[in-house]
Design a protein around this motif. Structure first.
Motif, PDB file in Angstrom:
ATOM      1  N   LYS B  70      73.603  -8.566  20.017  1.00  0.00           N
ATOM      2  CA  LYS B  70      73.687 -10.015  20.272  1.00  0.00           C
ATOM      3  C   LYS B  70      73.073 -10.802  19.096  1.00  0.00           C
ATOM      4  N   THR B  72      72.754  -9.797  16.023  1.00  0.00           N
ATOM      5  CA  THR B  72      73.616  -9.652  14.847  1.00  0.00           C
ATOM      6  C   THR B  72      74.788 -10.632  14.944  1.00  0.00           C
ATOM      7  N   CYS B  73      75.380 -10.712  16.133  1.00  0.00           N
ATOM      8  CA  CYS B  73      76.504 -11.638  16.334  1.00  0.00           C
ATOM      9  C   CYS B  73      76.053 -13.079  16.084  1.00  0.00           C
TER      10      CYS B  73
END
Lengths: 428, 294
Positions: B70, B72-73
């Motif tokens: 999450k 990283t996104c």
């Protein structure tokens, strides 16, 4: 065709250069006629400990031995383990791994038990709890080079300014953890009235990500309160009253603004803050006192045992450990360990210059500072993390949950419960 | 004679091919195999083949991995468009004939020549709660109420890192855009001038369409940069406070080199690789040039 000839010539030339570089140099081949002892140590070890001097002294008393000292970047022992898995070793003796990193090499049978030392130096002469750090099934595999114990380092001048002095002008120290809280509250100050706090009452290394130091303060609090960090089966006692109290103590200090706000970001934050006068009390290893005194003046910084620690103990760790792999020159390494690393001049030198606690009890008699006897007595009854198979996973999980509580991301009881649930299936 | 030349060519490429095989293909295949095992480097027991268990655990059970995913996104979603737009603006400005151009270009490209680890330390100091230049600056300009424990607060730590990654990302991407801008023939702008185009129309109808190649490169670097972000996080927060800045790379590194769960770490690395490949492929499809070239 001509190209092929050139290629062959080039190949021969390259092979020749490669092979000649693999040959031993003249100096090396001369050395190989004698005995060589390869001593590896983490880079930082070279500063507090007189390793170069020890090597020279050893060479002087053993003219047939050449000691080769190397600085190693190893901190977790991965590279060493890879070597040992191939039954090879770069060093005959290595200094720089904490006992907790030695579990895997011990289980894989790569390390020598160091009990031979006790034939020369009786076991009783050592501070027993430090020996326990690297002990499995009554055999010591990792011998601490020095010891560390959790204490409170405090600013004498700030205590005096805040009125914590008796009639004779001596500093009055907090005797209970409640008093530590009261002291922290009073010592937290906005000295120039600009609306921001200039001095925080207290700090501790509360990092949770890479070095997981947040455990140290909690374990130290629990121990000094007379609580048990481990239950009778050797499990971390995360649901105990003292554990909840310890974590709640830190959470309360942070919430109310008496704890240095970013001491959980990086280990160096608290150290630097103490040295720059930003904090009044610092719960940390005793050896940090020396570097603090260097900056703020010897008269302005001192250490005290944790409240209740005199009776119940605190939390100890090895500053760093000494190990001997099975694949090197074992006898020579053992001899160097006994004659040099365990010698009085070697250990006392590190204690006097850098506050590193000798692991042999009787060495403190010649140390000038009055607190040494208290520290040694306290170390003997303090809690230590035992050898634990999944140590890193345990430390990761507990620290993460403690950090969640500290930062207000979870209530204390939920954090402790989650930590308990997440580590209960780990291998001990 | 022809055959001889053919053999000679093979001999010449043999060293390079063998290096590529041993240092690239072998590790790729070996790590793929390991990702299907429960291999723990420090474990004394023999690793077992467990098929897709690591992948299933990571994608459906491991909350730490999903949190890292999450984050990283989030880094990608915020930093990628910002880096792309800001880099294009910077490149367009640096392509103008302005005074002291070399000084501006040097300033913008500087993050490229500073090693990532050093810039992370510099930013860590900038963000420092008490001694940091950012909080001091805010106080000096009477915005003391905005002073904050940037890296220590779980709410701001990730955004502080994103800001740093935008700063470093702009440098490389503006170089790529600038290269594309310089390559656009001057005649096109002259023709536009004759047709009476303004600055905005020149940008939209001439510059941007001709920057398709650099756009593809910038977006691929953007995907990879966001997913591979490691050095800055490792140095500045180590994934903390708590696990609020943990990303896929730090998660994988910890699994591989701190707890030595090599099989699990390999599976995590393969998930990352698949994500990067998919995004790059999608990006290539979307921004495909007429000739199908960059």
């Amino acid at each position: 065709m001509l190209n092929l000839k050139k290629f062959y010539c080039l190949s021969v030339l390259v092979s020749f250069i490669f092979m000649s570089s693999c040959q031993k140099t003249k100096v090396e081949s001369q050395i190989s006629a004698n005995k060589i002892l390869k001593v590896g140590a983490a880079s930082w070890v070279f500063k507090p400990f007189p390793l170069e001097e020890a090597a020279k002294k050893y060479e002087a008393t053993h003219p047939d031995v050449k000691v080769i000292l190397s600085k190693s970047p190893e901190t977790t022992g991965t590279k060493l383990l890879m070597d040992w898995d191939r039954r090879k070793t770069t060093y005959d003796i290595f200094i720089g791994l904490s006992a907790k990193n030695c579990f895997a090499p011990i289980l894989k049978g790569h390390l020598m038990p160091l009990d031979k030392i006790f034939e020369k130096i009786p076991k009783e002469k050592f501070i027993e709890s430090y020996l326990k750090l690297g002990e499995i099934e009554n055999k010591v595999y990792s011998l601490p080079l020095c010891g560390e114990i959790m204490v409170i380092i405090y600013r004498v001048d700030y205590f005096k300014k805040a009125g914590f002095i008796d009639k004779q002008g001596n500093v009055i120290l907090p005797k209970t953890w409640d008093e530590v809280y009261q002291y922290a509250k009073k010592l937290t100050q906005d000295t120039n009235n600009d609306g921001t706090i200039d001095i925080y009452g207290i700090a501790s290394p509360l990092t949770a990500t890479i070095d997981q130091k947040i455990r140290y303060a909690v374990w130290a609090y629990v121990s000094s309160k007379g609580g048990k960090v481990l239950d009778k089966d050797g499990n971390y006692n995360l649901k105990s009253k003292e554990m909840e109290e310890a974590l709640s103590f830190l959470v309360k200090l942070r919430k109310e603004g008496y704890l240095l706000p970013d001491c959980h970001v990086d280990d160096s934050v608290g150290r630097n803050a103490f040295k720059s006068g930003k904090i009044a009390m610092y719960i940390t290893w005793h050896s940090r006192l020396g570097e603090a005194q260097e900056m703020v003046g010897k008269e302005n910084a001192n250490l005290m045992l944790l409240p209740g620690a005199k009776k119940n103990g605190s939390y100890i760790s090895d500053g760093t450990g000494i190990i001997i792999p099975k694949y090197g020159n074992i006898d020579l390494a053992m001899d160097f360990l006994i004659e040099m690393l365990c010698s009085e001049w070697f250990q006392v030198s590190a204690a006097e210059k850098f506050g590193k606690m000798p692991t042999l009890k009787n060495y403190i008699k010649n140390l000038k500072e009055p607190y040494w006897q208290d520290l040694v007595d306290n170390a003997d009854i303090s809690f230590y993390d035992p050898m634990y198979y999944d140590f890193q996973k345990m430390a990761d999980e507990i620290s993460l949950q403690f950090s969640n509580a500290l930062l207000g991301l979870k209530p204390v009881s939920t954090s402790l419960n989650d930590a308990y649930e997440n580590i209960k299936n780990l291998k001990k | 004679m022809k055959e001889n030349k053919f053999n000679t060519a093979y001999i010449y490429i043999f060293p390079a091919c063998s290096i590529i095989f041993f240092f690239m293909f072998y590790p790729i295949i070996k790590s793929l195999y390991l990702s299907f095992t429960n291999y723990v480097y420090t474990d004394v027991s023999v690793p077992k083949f467990i098929l897709f268990k690591n992948y299933i655990n990571l994608l459906f059970k491991d909350t730490a991995f999903l949190k890292a995913f999450k984050h990283t996104c989030l880094i990608f979603i915020i930093s990628f468009p910002l880096i792309t737009i800001l880099s294009l603006i910077v490149a367009v400005l640096l392509n103008e004939k302005i005074k002291y151009l070399s000084i501006f270009r040097t300033a913008i490209f500087l993050p490229l020549v500073i090693p990532g680890s050093q810039s992370a330390i510099i930013w860590q100091w900038i963000y420092s709660n008490d001694l940091g230049i950012l909080n001091n600056f805010l106080q000096k300009v009477h915005l003391g109420f905005l002073c904050h424990n940037w890296l220590g607060d779980p709410k701001t730590a990730l955004f502080a890192i994103i800001a740093m990654s935008i700063w470093s990302g702009i440098a490389l991407n503006s170089v790529l855009f600038l290269g594309g801008l310089i390559a656009i023939p001057e005649e096109l702008y002259e023709a536009g001038d004759i047709d009476g185009t303004n600055w905005r129309q020149r940008l939209v109808y001439i510059t941007v369409p001709l920057l398709k190649g650099p756009f593809i490169l910038v977006s691929i670097y953007g995907f990879m940069g966001a997913i591979k972000i490691f050095t800055s996080i490792w140095i500045m927060t180590g994934g903390g406070p708590a696990d609020t800045t943990e990303v896929l790379y730090t998660f994988t590194y910890k699994k591989a080199f701190m707890t030595f769960e090599m099989g699990y770490a390999c599976a995590s690395a393969y998930i990352m690789a698949i994500i990067i490949l998919l995004l790059s492929w999608l990006n290539m499809r979307l921004l495909k040039t007429e000739k199908g070239e960059l």
